[in-house]
Design a protein around this motif. Sequence first.
Motif, PDB file in Angstrom:
ATOM      1  N   GLY A 153       0.825  -1.202   0.000  1.00 25.65           N
ATOM      2  CA  GLY A 153       0.000   0.000   0.000  1.00 25.65           C
ATOM      3  C   GLY A 153       0.859   1.251   0.000  1.00 25.65           C
ATOM      4  O   GLY A 153       1.973   1.273   0.538  1.00 25.65           O
ATOM      5  N   ILE A 154       0.349   2.310  -0.622  1.00 26.27           N
ATOM      6  CA  ILE A 154       1.089   3.574  -0.702  1.00 26.27           C
ATOM      7  C   ILE A 154       1.103   4.259   0.663  1.00 26.27           C
ATOM      8  O   ILE A 154       0.095   4.289   1.365  1.00 26.27           O
ATOM      9  CB  ILE A 154       0.468   4.479  -1.777  1.00 26.27           C
ATOM     10  N   VAL A 155       2.259   4.790   1.002  1.00 25.86           N
ATOM     11  CA  VAL A 155       2.460   5.465   2.282  1.00 25.86           C
ATOM     12  C   VAL A 155       2.709   6.946   2.004  1.00 25.86           C
ATOM     13  O   VAL A 155       3.684   7.303   1.337  1.00 25.86           O
ATOM     14  CB  VAL A 155       3.664   4.866   3.035  1.00 25.86           C
ATOM     15  N   ASP A 156       1.832   7.795   2.507  1.00 32.11           N
ATOM     16  CA  ASP A 156       1.973   9.248   2.335  1.00 32.11           C
ATOM     17  C   ASP A 156       2.618   9.803   3.596  1.00 32.11           C
ATOM     18  O   ASP A 156       1.979   9.937   4.632  1.00 32.11           O
ATOM     19  CB  ASP A 156       0.602   9.886   2.112  1.00 32.11           C
ATOM     20  N   ILE A 157       3.885  10.142   3.507  1.00 29.18           N
ATOM     21  CA  ILE A 157       4.632  10.550   4.689  1.00 29.18           C
ATOM     22  C   ILE A 157       4.328  11.974   5.124  1.00 29.18           C
ATOM     23  O   ILE A 157       4.614  12.357   6.255  1.00 29.18           O
ATOM     24  CB  ILE A 157       6.151  10.395   4.448  1.00 29.18           C
ATOM     25  N   VAL A 196      -3.635   4.611  -1.512  1.00 33.57           N
ATOM     26  CA  VAL A 196      -3.023   5.081  -0.272  1.00 33.57           C
ATOM     27  C   VAL A 196      -3.644   4.313   0.894  1.00 33.57           C
ATOM     28  O   VAL A 196      -4.867   4.320   1.073  1.00 33.57           O
ATOM     29  CB  VAL A 196      -3.233   6.592  -0.072  1.00 33.57           C
ATOM     30  N   THR A 197      -2.803   3.653   1.672  1.00 35.69           N
ATOM     31  CA  THR A 197      -3.295   2.875   2.814  1.00 35.69           C
ATOM     32  C   THR A 197      -2.867   3.467   4.147  1.00 35.69           C
ATOM     33  O   THR A 197      -3.516   3.234   5.160  1.00 35.69           O
ATOM     34  CB  THR A 197      -2.803   1.420   2.733  1.00 35.69           C
ATOM     35  N   THR A 198      -1.769   4.223   4.145  1.00 40.66           N
ATOM     36  CA  THR A 198      -1.240   4.817   5.379  1.00 40.66           C
ATOM     37  C   THR A 198      -0.861   6.264   5.110  1.00 40.66           C
ATOM     38  O   THR A 198      -0.285   6.570   4.070  1.00 40.66           O
ATOM     39  CB  THR A 198       0.009   4.059   5.873  1.00 40.66           C
ATOM     40  N   ALA A 199      -1.175   7.153   6.047  1.00 40.11           N
ATOM     41  CA  ALA A 199      -0.799   8.563   5.912  1.00 40.11           C
ATOM     42  C   ALA A 199      -0.287   9.074   7.247  1.00 40.11           C
ATOM     43  O   ALA A 199      -0.877   8.787   8.289  1.00 40.11           O
ATOM     44  CB  ALA A 199      -1.982   9.399   5.439  1.00 40.11           C
ATOM     45  N   ASN A 200       0.804   9.798   7.203  1.00 41.34           N
ATOM     46  CA  ASN A 200       1.349  10.439   8.405  1.00 41.34           C
ATOM     47  C   ASN A 200       0.717  11.820   8.510  1.00 41.34           C
ATOM     48  O   ASN A 200       0.981  12.699   7.689  1.00 41.34           O
ATOM     49  CB  ASN A 200       2.870  10.546   8.296  1.00 41.34           C
ATOM     50  N   ILE A 201      -0.136  12.007   9.515  1.00 46.61           N
ATOM     51  CA  ILE A 201      -0.905  13.242   9.628  1.00 46.61           C
ATOM     52  C   ILE A 201      -0.120  14.246  10.455  1.00 46.61           C
ATOM     53  O   ILE A 201       0.041  14.104  11.667  1.00 46.61           O
ATOM     54  CB  ILE A 201      -2.287  12.979  10.271  1.00 46.61           C
ATOM     55  N   LEU A 202       0.359  15.266   9.763  1.00 45.49           N
ATOM     56  CA  LEU A 202       1.227  16.279  10.364  1.00 45.49           C
ATOM     57  C   LEU A 202       0.452  17.543  10.712  1.00 45.49           C
ATOM     58  O   LEU A 202      -0.473  17.918  10.000  1.00 45.49           O
ATOM     59  CB  LEU A 202       2.335  16.672   9.383  1.00 45.49           C
ATOM     60  N   PRO A 203       0.858  18.227  11.792  1.00 45.77           N
ATOM     61  CA  PRO A 203       0.409  19.620  11.941  1.00 45.77           C
ATOM     62  C   PRO A 203       0.978  20.442  10.786  1.00 45.77           C
ATOM     63  O   PRO A 203       1.892  20.001  10.084  1.00 45.77           O
ATOM     64  CB  PRO A 203       1.019  20.040  13.285  1.00 45.77           C
ATOM     65  N   GLY A 204       0.463  21.651  10.607  1.00 53.68           N
ATOM     66  CA  GLY A 204       0.938  22.507   9.524  1.00 53.68           C
ATOM     67  C   GLY A 204       2.284  23.131   9.820  1.00 53.68           C
ATOM     68  O   GLY A 204       2.943  22.816  10.816  1.00 53.68           O
ATOM     69  N   SER A 205       2.703  24.046   8.966  1.00 50.09           N
ATOM     70  CA  SER A 205       4.044  24.627   9.061  1.00 50.09           C
ATOM     71  C   SER A 205       4.019  26.085   9.486  1.00 50.09           C
ATOM     72  O   SER A 205       4.945  26.834   9.200  1.00 50.09           O
ATOM     73  CB  SER A 205       4.750  24.505   7.707  1.00 50.09           C
ATOM     74  N   ALA A 206       2.954  26.495  10.189  1.00 55.32           N
ATOM     75  CA  ALA A 206       2.903  27.880  10.655  1.00 55.32           C
ATOM     76  C   ALA A 206       3.841  28.109  11.839  1.00 55.32           C
ATOM     77  O   ALA A 206       4.204  29.241  12.125  1.00 55.32           O
ATOM     78  CB  ALA A 206       1.483  28.252  11.059  1.00 55.32           C
ATOM     79  N   ASN A 207       4.222  27.029  12.514  1.00 61.58           N
ATOM     80  CA  ASN A 207       5.051  27.133  13.709  1.00 61.58           C
ATOM     81  C   ASN A 207       6.430  26.543  13.457  1.00 61.58           C
ATOM     82  O   ASN A 207       6.595  25.644  12.643  1.00 61.58           O
ATOM     83  CB  ASN A 207       4.414  26.363  14.879  1.00 61.58           C
ATOM     84  N   ALA A 208       7.421  27.026  14.198  1.00 60.23           N
ATOM     85  CA  ALA A 208       8.737  26.395  14.143  1.00 60.23           C
ATOM     86  C   ALA A 208       8.632  24.953  14.627  1.00 60.23           C
ATOM     87  O   ALA A 208       9.183  24.035  14.018  1.00 60.23           O
ATOM     88  CB  ALA A 208       9.735  27.172  14.992  1.00 60.23           C
ATOM     89  N   ILE A 209       7.904  24.744  15.730  1.00 61.21           N
ATOM     90  CA  ILE A 209       7.581  23.401  16.192  1.00 61.21           C
ATOM     91  C   ILE A 209       6.063  23.328  16.305  1.00 61.21           C
ATOM     92  O   ILE A 209       5.466  23.934  17.191  1.00 61.21           O
ATOM     93  CB  ILE A 209       8.236  23.068  17.537  1.00 61.21           C
ATOM     94  N   GLY A 210       5.449  22.622  15.363  1.00 60.25           N
ATOM     95  CA  GLY A 210       3.990  22.619  15.271  1.00 60.25           C
ATOM     96  C   GLY A 210       3.315  21.558  16.099  1.00 60.25           C
ATOM     97  O   GLY A 210       2.114  21.625  16.328  1.00 60.25           O
ATOM     98  N   LEU A 215      -1.782  18.767  -2.713  1.00 59.40           N
ATOM     99  CA  LEU A 215      -2.049  17.847  -3.808  1.00 59.40           C
ATOM    100  C   LEU A 215      -2.978  16.772  -3.258  1.00 59.40           C
ATOM    101  O   LEU A 215      -2.813  16.322  -2.115  1.00 59.40           O
ATOM    102  CB  LEU A 215      -0.756  17.198  -4.320  1.00 59.40           C
ATOM    103  N   ASN A 216      -3.931  16.345  -4.049  1.00 58.29           N
ATOM    104  CA  ASN A 216      -4.849  15.298  -3.645  1.00 58.29           C
ATOM    105  C   ASN A 216      -4.073  14.000  -3.474  1.00 58.29           C
ATOM    106  O   ASN A 216      -3.517  13.477  -4.437  1.00 58.29           O
ATOM    107  CB  ASN A 216      -5.941  15.151  -4.716  1.00 58.29           C
ATOM    108  N   SER A 217      -4.019  13.457  -2.249  1.00 59.37           N
ATOM    109  CA  SER A 217      -3.194  12.270  -2.016  1.00 59.37           C
ATOM    110  C   SER A 217      -3.702  11.057  -2.785  1.00 59.37           C
ATOM    111  O   SER A 217      -2.984  10.068  -2.907  1.00 59.37           O
ATOM    112  CB  SER A 217      -3.109  11.949  -0.522  1.00 59.37           C
ATOM    113  N   ARG A 218      -4.915  11.132  -3.309  1.00 62.89           N
ATOM    114  CA  ARG A 218      -5.388  10.056  -4.184  1.00 62.89           C
ATOM    115  C   ARG A 218      -4.424   9.837  -5.341  1.00 62.89           C
ATOM    116  O   ARG A 218      -4.280   8.718  -5.847  1.00 62.89           O
ATOM    117  CB  ARG A 218      -6.784  10.406  -4.716  1.00 62.89           C
TER     118      ARG A 218
END
Length: 928
Positions: free
Chosen positions: A158-162, A212-226, A408-411
Motif C-alpha cells: 500500500g502507498i504510504v503518504d509521509i 493510499v493505505t497509510t498517511a502520516n498526519i502532520l500539523p501545519g508549518s505555521a510554527n517552528a515546532i507545530g 495535492l490530492n493524495s489520491r
Amino acid sequence: MDKLPIYQSEPQATQRHTRNPWRKLRLLTTCALACSITYSVRTFSVLNSSEELSESSHLPLNAHDTLHKCNRLKVLPTPPKDFHLRTVSDRYEPGTPTVLLKNATIWTGHGPGFGVVHGDVLLSKGIVKAIGDISSQDLKDHDEVDVVYLNGEWVTPGIVDIHSHLGVDSAPHLEGSDDTNSLKGITQPWLRSLDGINTHDDAYRLSISGGVTTANILPGSANAIGGQAFPIKLRPTHERSVSSMLLEPPYSMDTFRIDPSLPPRWRQMKHACGENPTRVYSGSRMDTIWSFRQAYETARKIKQEQDDYCDRALAGDWNGLGAFPEDLQWEALVDVLRGRVKVHTHCYEATDLDGLVRYERLGHPPAVALFATNSRYKREAYRGSEFAPRILSDNDIQVIMKSDHPVLNSRHLLYEAQQAFYYGLSEDLAIASVTSTPAAVLGMSHRIGFIKAGYDAGMFSNIVIWDSHPLALGATPKQVYIDGIKQINNAHTVKKPAVFQESPRTPNFDKERADALKFDGLPPLEVQQTDEATVMFTNVGSLFVKNGSSISQIFITNADNKDGVSVLAHKGQVIVCSDHGSCPLNMVSHAKQIDLEGGSIAPALITFGSSLGLEHIEAEDSTNDGTVIDPLNTGVPSIVGGDGAIIRAVDGLQFSSRDALLAYRAGVTTGVVAPVSAGFLSGLSTYFDTGAPHGLSKSAVIQDVAALHVTIGKTSKPSVSTQIAALRNLLLGNTKGDLADQIDRVIEGEIPLVINAHGADVLASLIRLKEEVETETGSHLRIVFSGATEAHLLAKEIGQANIGVILNPSRPFPAEWRSRRILPGPPLTQKNALTVLMENHVTVGFGIEEKWSARNLRFDLAWAAIEAGNAISRTDALAVGSVNIEKLLGVNGAAASDLIATRSGTLLEFSSKVVAIISERKEAVELI
C-alpha cells in the motif's frame, strides 16, 4: 498549508549511506527543495545496566518503577523481538476472510532490485502469511478463502503518504474543519495532530481509491515546532474512532497501555523553518532559529536533570532525590533529544537547511520528501526542479514523493512517483518513494511498505492490485486491502493493452539534469529558432492536424513500417512525404534533419484557468499583476471608470515567467488568461504566446480579447442570489461605460461569457438565467461554465442549453461544499465527468488551477483518455486541450496553428519528449 519538505532516520533496505551529511547541502539547495526533510536526532550514550542497590539505602515506595524508567531512558525504538512471529495482527477485524491472490507480479520492496517476484500472496488474519507458489496444502487450515486470479497483474505494498494533512485540513472545507495549525505560539511540541483528526473527511475514500493505505498526519508549518504527528490507516474501523485508526500508537500516549518491558515505539514531530513561521509570527529566520534553540535548551535541561537523577538512582543514592523530573509540555522534545522521534521539517533553502544541520546532530543525511513538478509558488520554491529526485538519489539521499494533502490530492500520490520516474528516477526507487522508503523513514518498515513472508510474516497486509504497471500513467487500483480487508466494492477499471503491464519507456534527460545543477536550479528555458528555413522530420510515426474545430489523424504508421514517414516543415507549414525520397529535392538538400524515432507531430495545446501570463511567483506581489477590484464588495474608483469599468488582462501580461516557458517546452504554446479576481467580476481575457520573450515580440499577444469572465459562488458575500441578480442586470443592459459595450458584444454573440462556478444548484440557476435573457433579448448567448465540478449532474441539461464546459480541475476533488458531489471516475465510478459530458454532446475543455501545472496538460489529457477506455480517442483527447478551448473561449483558431514534434511517442504518451515546435504564425521551427 505547507507545500513543504522532510527528514529521516534509521538504516533500512531502502536507505543509502554517505560519509559526509554536510556535503549534501548544496545538492539539496540546487534541487530547490519544495520538500520536507525527515530525520531522527541521535544521541550516542550507552545504556548501562542497573547496579545493585546498597542495603543501607532507604528505598522510596516507587523505587522499582523509577529504576525501570531510568533503565529505559536510553532505549531506542525497535519492534519487539517476537513481532514477526505473531499469527494474528493487532488490527485484525474478526470475520475478515482469508484472501489468496493468484499469479501476481509482486513488487515486494525487499531484496536486490527491491525484489519483483511472480507468484501468489496469502493474506490471513490481517497479515501476509506467504508469498510464492501457494498450494492447496498451504490452505488446509483456512476454512474460507477468497481467491482472486490476477493473470500476472501488478501487486505492490500500500502507498504510504509521509506528509499529509488528511483529516486535519478536511474536505469539504467548512468553518471549524481546519485543525492544521495552531497560532498560540511559535514552538509547541506538546500539540498533537491526533486531537484534531476528522474521521468524516470526504477524502479518505478517495485516497484509498488511489492506493493510499497509510498517511502520516502532520500539523501545519505555521510554527517552528507545530506539534506531534501520527501515522494512521485510512480504512474505516469498527469503532469509527481516531484512536482505532492509529498505525502504532506510541506508548507515551495517554490511555494507551502496553507491557512496559517492551522497547519504545517511534514518535513523529513536525518542525518548520524559513518563510512559513516568519510570515505567521512576523519575525525573521533569526527569530525562528532562536526559537528552536530556546525550545531545545529547555528540553536539554530537562533531559540533563533526568540523566543526573537516574545516575544517582541507579547508583543507589536515594537520599533527598525526590520525584523524577519531567514536564508534560516538553516531554516529546526531550524524546527528540533521546533519538526516539522522527522529525519532519518543512524546509527549502540553503540557509534554513544549514541552520538545522548545524544545530542538530544527525546520524546520517536526512531523507527528502518533495513534489515532482509543483514549484515556483513562492520565492523559496522558485528553484524547484523536476530533476531533484534523480539528483538526490544519485547522491545517496533517500527520496520520498509526498502529497502535502490537500495541497495535492493524495489520491494521486502515485502520479508524483510516475513523474519522478519520467524525469529520471529509477523504476525501483520511484515505486519505493511512495511505499518502502517512507515506511522506513517513519520507522514503520516492520509493519508497512513491504510485502514479506516467513520471518517477516508479521507485516500488515496492506496490498494494492493495479490494473497496469504502477508507473504507467493512469495506473488504477483494481483492489486495495488494508489490514487484509477489501476496501473497494465493485471496482471499475478499463481493460488496458498488454504494454501497460510493462515498465514504461521514458526519455533521456541527462543534459537537462546536468543543467539544473550547473545553473543552481535555474537553467535557461528560452528556445531558439533554427537557422534553416526548412526542417525535415524523419521516422514520424503519426501526424495529427487541426481540421476546423476538430482534430484529424492524417496518418499513423504500423509496426512493419520501421522507418516511419518524413515530414518537411517549411516556414511553419508542413509537407508529408511517403518516404525520404518523395520529398521535394530542392527543399531536402538544405533541410536540417531530426529523427523522431517513431514519434509524432500534433497540434499544440492551450492552457486556461490559472494566472499564467499574469504572475511569476504567486506569493510575491511584486512579481504579479495583482487582483482586480470587485464592484460587488467595494466601489470602483471613478479614475478607473467606476462601476462601468472593465479590466483587460492584456494590459497586465507578463512574459518569460519560468512556468510559461516550461509550458511552452512541454507543447503548451499558447494560453488564455483572465484578470485575477477574488469576487464577482473578473474582466476580459486575452490570448497570448507562452514562449514570447516580451509583449512586443512577434505574435506575443495573439488576440487582445477572448471572453468576458465572471464568478458565481466563490464566496457567499454577497449572496449567490445577489451575484446572479447582478449578472442578470448586466445581461439585460442595465449598465454603462466600457462594461456596457462588452456586455453588448456578449449579447450579440461576438464574445463568450465564461462563468466560473462549481455547484450543480448554481449551474441550474445559470441555465435558467440564460433562457430568460435569450427570451428577453432575442439573442443567443455563448456561455461557458468554468470549474464545473458538479456539471455531470446536469450533463443533459447543459448539452440541451448549448453551454460549453471547461473542467477545472480535470481530476475532481471535493474541496468546497459546492463541489463535494464529484464524479471520481475509476475505480469508484465507471465514468468520469469528461465522458458523461461528451456523451451529452457538451463541448469540453480542460483547465488548470495553478500555473505550474500547465506543463502537465498533455498528461492530464492522456490520463483522461486512458481512464475512459475506448470512449475517448486520441484525437478527442487532443481536442479537449486545443481546438475545444479555442471554440469555447472565443479564440481565432487560425492564429494558433502551432504543431508539436515529439520523439519516441505521441504528445499523449509517457515515452515521448517534446523536441520541436513548428509555428506557422512565427514562420519558423524552434528546437527544444
